[in-house]
Design a protein around this motif. Structure first.
Motif, short mmCIF file in Angstrom:
data_model
loop_
_atom_site.label_atom_id
_atom_site.label_comp_id
_atom_site.label_asym_id
_atom_site.label_seq_id
_atom_site.Cartn_x
_atom_site.Cartn_y
_atom_site.Cartn_z
N HIS A 126 70.98 76.34 22.52
CA HIS A 126 71.31 77.69 22.29
C HIS A 126 72.59 77.73 21.77
N CYS A 128 76.31 74.86 25.60
CA CYS A 128 76.86 74.57 26.96
C CYS A 128 76.28 73.30 27.34
N CYS A 155 70.85 76.33 32.31
CA CYS A 155 72.02 76.64 31.43
C CYS A 155 72.71 77.79 32.13
N HIS A 214 73.75 81.27 29.27
CA HIS A 214 72.78 82.57 29.02
C HIS A 214 71.45 82.28 29.61
N GLN A 215 71.20 81.62 30.70
CA GLN A 215 70.10 81.43 31.55
C GLN A 215 68.92 80.71 30.87
N SER A 216 69.26 79.84 29.96
CA SER A 216 68.20 79.13 29.27
C SER A 216 67.64 78.14 30.59
S1 FES Z 1 74.38 78.20 25.76
FE1 FES Z 1 73.12 79.92 25.71
S2 FES Z 1 71.63 79.39 27.13
FE2 FES Z 1 72.78 77.74 27.05
#
Ligand code: FES
Length: 297
Positions: free
Chosen positions: A232, A235, A256, A259-261
């Protein structure tokens, strides 16, 4: 957590063992320069590498991440040191230009260094096909795992012995006994950009490898590894690394917290993306515009 850092690691004497490489017919002369995903926005570029790339990924299962994170084939040395496989680089001519590529056939799959060309990683020195970097997985400077923080220092080689309790290991997040993780770095010795990876040892991986030629060839003794850059916004996620992941049903997954992936390390899938090219003449330390955009913009 920052996606980049400038930590330096102690010099190690161990060098990579080349695995015999096979140069395939990847479409290296055609590259995507916009988003790093999709296959419709192709144009030419002066950069090396890039193009439509098929890769093996740990599956993205929730949140905004557009695709899985690329698996890193690994091998275990006689002394128990765990290291990633890096194909031997070769110079080939594509569209009248001499370019350096590194790819090889593993169990019928073309494994290429282009698997790692997103989130700006394509500018990292360690992913240059001919970069002379050690392939051992080294303990990361920071770890969310108490076992790793207490037993290892940044730059230590990770070995099988560190994971001897993998069948029972657990922390306060999710279910115990699913596998023992570590945060690590790869091919980042004395470079400005550290390549974050995650290593996991699990009985599930051992079982999966029994019926899957790819996993049999790219995992060993239950160990699996992947480039730990969220697709995404880049991170660094983690398996059982972040309290709060249970709110998103990700306590037994790779989560993650930006943003909660979430990603499932026990589901290895085939994916396609458009790898970004390395900038022409790049020495590995610079970054081109948009190179950190990942796939989510
Ligand atoms: S950077 Fe956005 S969910 Fe991992």
């Amino acid at each position: 957590m920052s996606s980049n850092d400038s930590d330096k690691y102690p010099t190690e004497s161990g060098r990579r063992r080349f695995v015999k490489g096979v140069v395939g017919a990847a479409s290296l002369s055609t590259v995507g320069v916009t988003t790093g995903i999709g296959t419709s926005s192709l144009t030419s570029s002066t950069g090396e590498g890039g193009g439509v790339t098929q890769f093996k990924a740990i599956e993205n299962t929730g949140g905004p991440a557009p695709r899985g994170m690329p698996q890193i084939p690994l091998e275990i040395a006689d002394d128990g040191t765990i290291r990633g496989v890096w194909p031997e680089s070769q110079t080939v001519e594509e569209a009248g230009k001499q370019i350096t590529v590194a790819e090889m056939d593993i169990a019928g799959v073309t494994y290429s260094t282009e698997w790692f060309q997103y989130c700006g990683v394509q500018t990292y020195e360690g992913v240059r096909p001919d970069a002379d970097q050690p392939n051992e997985f080294k303990s990361a400077p920071e770890s969310p795992y108490e076992w790793q923080s207490s037993e290892l220092s940044a730059g230590d080689n990770l070995t099988v012995d560190h994971f001897s309790d993998y069948q029972d290991w657990g922390n306060d997040i999710g279910q115990s006994g699913l596998g023992k993780p570590a945060m690590a770095t790869w091919r980042s010795e004395d470079t400005d950009n550290t390549i974050p990876i995650q290593l996991l040892r699990s009985t599930r991986i051992e079982e999966m490898a029994q019926n899957d030629p790819w996993l049999e060839a790219t995992t060993s003794q239950g160990f699996i590894a992947w480039l730990d850059k969220c697709t995404h916004f880049c991170c660094v996620p983690g398996f059982k690394a972040f309290p709060g992941s249970e709110k998103f049903a990700a306590e037994d997954q790779v989560y993650c917290q930006c943003h909660q992936s979430s990603y499932d390390p026990f589901s290895i899938i085939d994916k396609t993306f458009t790898a970004l090219p390395r900038p022409a003449g790049d020495s590995g330390g610079s970054s081109d515009s948009g190179s950190d955009s990942g796939g989510g913009h």
